[in-house]
Design an enzyme around this catalytic site. Sequence first.
Site, mmCIF file in Angstrom:
data_model
loop_
_atom_site.group_PDB
_atom_site.id
_atom_site.type_symbol
_atom_site.label_atom_id
_atom_site.label_comp_id
_atom_site.label_asym_id
_atom_site.label_seq_id
_atom_site.Cartn_x
_atom_site.Cartn_y
_atom_site.Cartn_z
ATOM 1 N N HIS A 120 -32.053 4.519 18.909
ATOM 2 C CA HIS A 120 -31.441 5.122 17.765
ATOM 3 C C HIS A 120 -30.011 4.074 17.431
ATOM 4 O O HIS A 120 -29.609 3.557 18.402
ATOM 5 C CB HIS A 120 -31.222 6.586 18.068
ATOM 6 C CG HIS A 120 -30.714 7.262 17.116
ATOM 7 N ND1 HIS A 120 -29.342 7.350 16.655
ATOM 8 C CD2 HIS A 120 -31.120 8.353 16.545
ATOM 9 C CE1 HIS A 120 -29.098 8.324 15.723
ATOM 10 N NE2 HIS A 120 -30.472 9.044 15.597
ATOM 11 N N ASP A 197 -30.963 7.475 27.144
ATOM 12 C CA ASP A 197 -30.612 8.072 26.007
ATOM 13 C C ASP A 197 -31.948 9.275 26.050
ATOM 14 O O ASP A 197 -32.883 9.100 25.574
ATOM 15 C CB ASP A 197 -30.913 7.536 24.674
ATOM 16 C CG ASP A 197 -30.864 8.313 23.447
ATOM 17 O OD1 ASP A 197 -30.836 9.560 23.529
ATOM 18 O OD2 ASP A 197 -30.331 7.625 22.573
ATOM 19 N N GLN A 200 -34.384 12.818 22.719
ATOM 20 C CA GLN A 200 -35.916 13.189 22.495
ATOM 21 C C GLN A 200 -36.652 13.591 23.567
ATOM 22 O O GLN A 200 -37.718 14.137 23.433
ATOM 23 C CB GLN A 200 -36.562 12.181 21.560
ATOM 24 C CG GLN A 200 -35.719 11.796 20.552
ATOM 25 C CD GLN A 200 -35.764 12.880 19.440
ATOM 26 O OE1 GLN A 200 -36.389 14.045 19.568
ATOM 27 N NE2 GLN A 200 -34.863 12.874 18.617
ATOM 28 N N LYS A 223 -31.043 19.740 19.516
ATOM 29 C CA LYS A 223 -32.384 19.484 19.469
ATOM 30 C C LYS A 223 -32.980 20.226 20.484
ATOM 31 O O LYS A 223 -34.413 20.027 20.605
ATOM 32 C CB LYS A 223 -32.628 17.946 19.831
ATOM 33 C CG LYS A 223 -31.960 17.107 18.776
ATOM 34 C CD LYS A 223 -32.354 15.502 19.051
ATOM 35 C CE LYS A 223 -31.458 14.588 18.389
ATOM 36 N NZ LYS A 223 -31.843 14.312 16.828
ATOM 37 N N CYS A 361 -32.553 6.457 11.313
ATOM 38 C CA CYS A 361 -31.443 5.713 12.347
ATOM 39 C C CYS A 361 -32.063 4.925 13.258
ATOM 40 O O CYS A 361 -31.453 4.788 14.478
ATOM 41 C CB CYS A 361 -30.478 6.798 12.941
ATOM 42 S SG CYS A 361 -29.778 7.808 11.933
#
Length: 403
Positions: A120, A197, A200, A223, A361
Site C-alpha cells: 500500500h 504491515d 489487512q 478496519k 493506494c
Amino acid sequence: MDIEQIRKQFPILERSVGEKRLVYLDNTATSQTPESVVRSIVDMYDHHKANVHRGVHTVSQEATDMQEHTRRRVRDYIHAESEEEIIFTRGTTEAINLVASSFGDRFRDGDEIILTVMEHHANIVPWQLIQRHKDVKIRVVDINERGELDIEQYKSLFNDRTVLATFTHVSNVLGTVNPVKEMVQIAHEHGVTAMIDGAQASPHLSIDVQDLDCDFYVFSSHKMYGPTGVGVLYGKKEILESMPPYQGGGEMIKHVSFSGTTFADLPFKFEAGTPDFVDIAAFSKALDFIEETGLDNIRRHEEELLQYTTAKLMEIPGVKIYGTAPHKSAVLSFNVGEAHNYDVGFLLDKLGVAVRTGHHCAQPLMERLGIPGTVRASFAVYNTKEEADIFISSLNRIAPMLL
Ligand code: PLP
C-alpha cells in the site's frame, strides 16, 4: 455463529441506497462498527471525558484507566510481551511514518530497504521521503502470476547494506496472505530488522507477534470494527528504546528545561500530545466483538463467502480476477472486459452494492499488473451468501452492458 444476531449489531446494514438495500462489500477500506463501540464513544463523552495521564481527579483517572485498558487488550490480541510495546497512533499510516522517521534516523547513505510490489502507498511513500535527505535505495520483491511473492528473489535482495525489510501481511488488492513468519526469519538471518504491515490481517487472522518474531507490526482500528483515528505500532521493547522520539510535546517527556529535555519511558515516549483517548477506549469494545465472535469463526465464514463468490464470479463472461493465491483473504479484485472499473462500481452502486474501485493506494502494483485499477469486493463477518448472490446477479446484469 448467528449472522442475523451479528448483523443486528450494525444498524447501517439496515439502510438503503436509493431503492435498494445496502450491500456493503467495501470492508477492506473500512469495516462497519457495532453498536457496542458507538455506545462506548457516547458513554465516554457523556460521563468520562477528561484528559488522560494529567489529572489526579476522578474523571481523568477513569479516562486514563479506559485508555490503558485498551492497551492491555491490544497487547493480548497480538500476544505482545508487554504493554510498553504498544504505541497508539492515528492509524497504520502514522505508525509506518513513525518507524520511517524514528527508526529511519539511523539509516546512512548507501543503505537499502526491501519492500514488495504489493505494498500500500502507506508502506512506500514514507520510505521515499527518507530519500529526500539520504541516498537510501529501495529494492522491490516481485510477484508471480497468482499474486504470490517471489521468496527466492526476496532472499536474493539482501546484502550487507540492507537495514530493513518491510512487507504487508495480507495484500489489500490481491488478498494474498504472505509467508511473513518465514520472511521475518530470512531478514533476521541477515541481521536485518523486519516490519509487517498488518492493516489487512488484523481483522481476520490470529496474530502472535512473538511467534512471528517481527520487530514492528502495525494496524488500524477502523478496519477491525473499531473507531477511526486509532492505530497501533507494536515494536520490540529494546528497538523502541533505542529509537529517538517521533514528535515532541506533552505526554512524551520526563523533564523539560531550556538546557535540555529528557523523555518519558515507553510507550509514552512516542505518544506526544493528547491522544484520541475516546476512540482508543472504544477500540477495546471492537476487540471484545472480535473475540466474542471468534477469529476462527470469522475466518471460516469469510473463507466460505470467498470460495462461493469466486466460483460464481468466474462464471461471468469477461470477468478477470486478480489474485488467485491458494492462501488468500476475502478480497476479490477483478475487471470486466475492457470496461473501466469506475463504470462497474458506479453501476453496482445503483443496485445498492458498495464496492471499491481504482488503484486501491497500490499504484506500483497496478503498474506491475498493467492495469489502471480494479473493482474490489471484500467481505466481513456480517456479510451473507444472500448478499454475495445480490452482488453476483447485479454483475450479471451489468457485464453485458459493458462488454
Ligand atoms: N496498509 C494496508 C495494507 C492497507 O490496506 C491500508 C489501508 O487500506 C493501509 C496500510 C493504511 O491504513 P490507514 O489508512 O488506516 O492508515
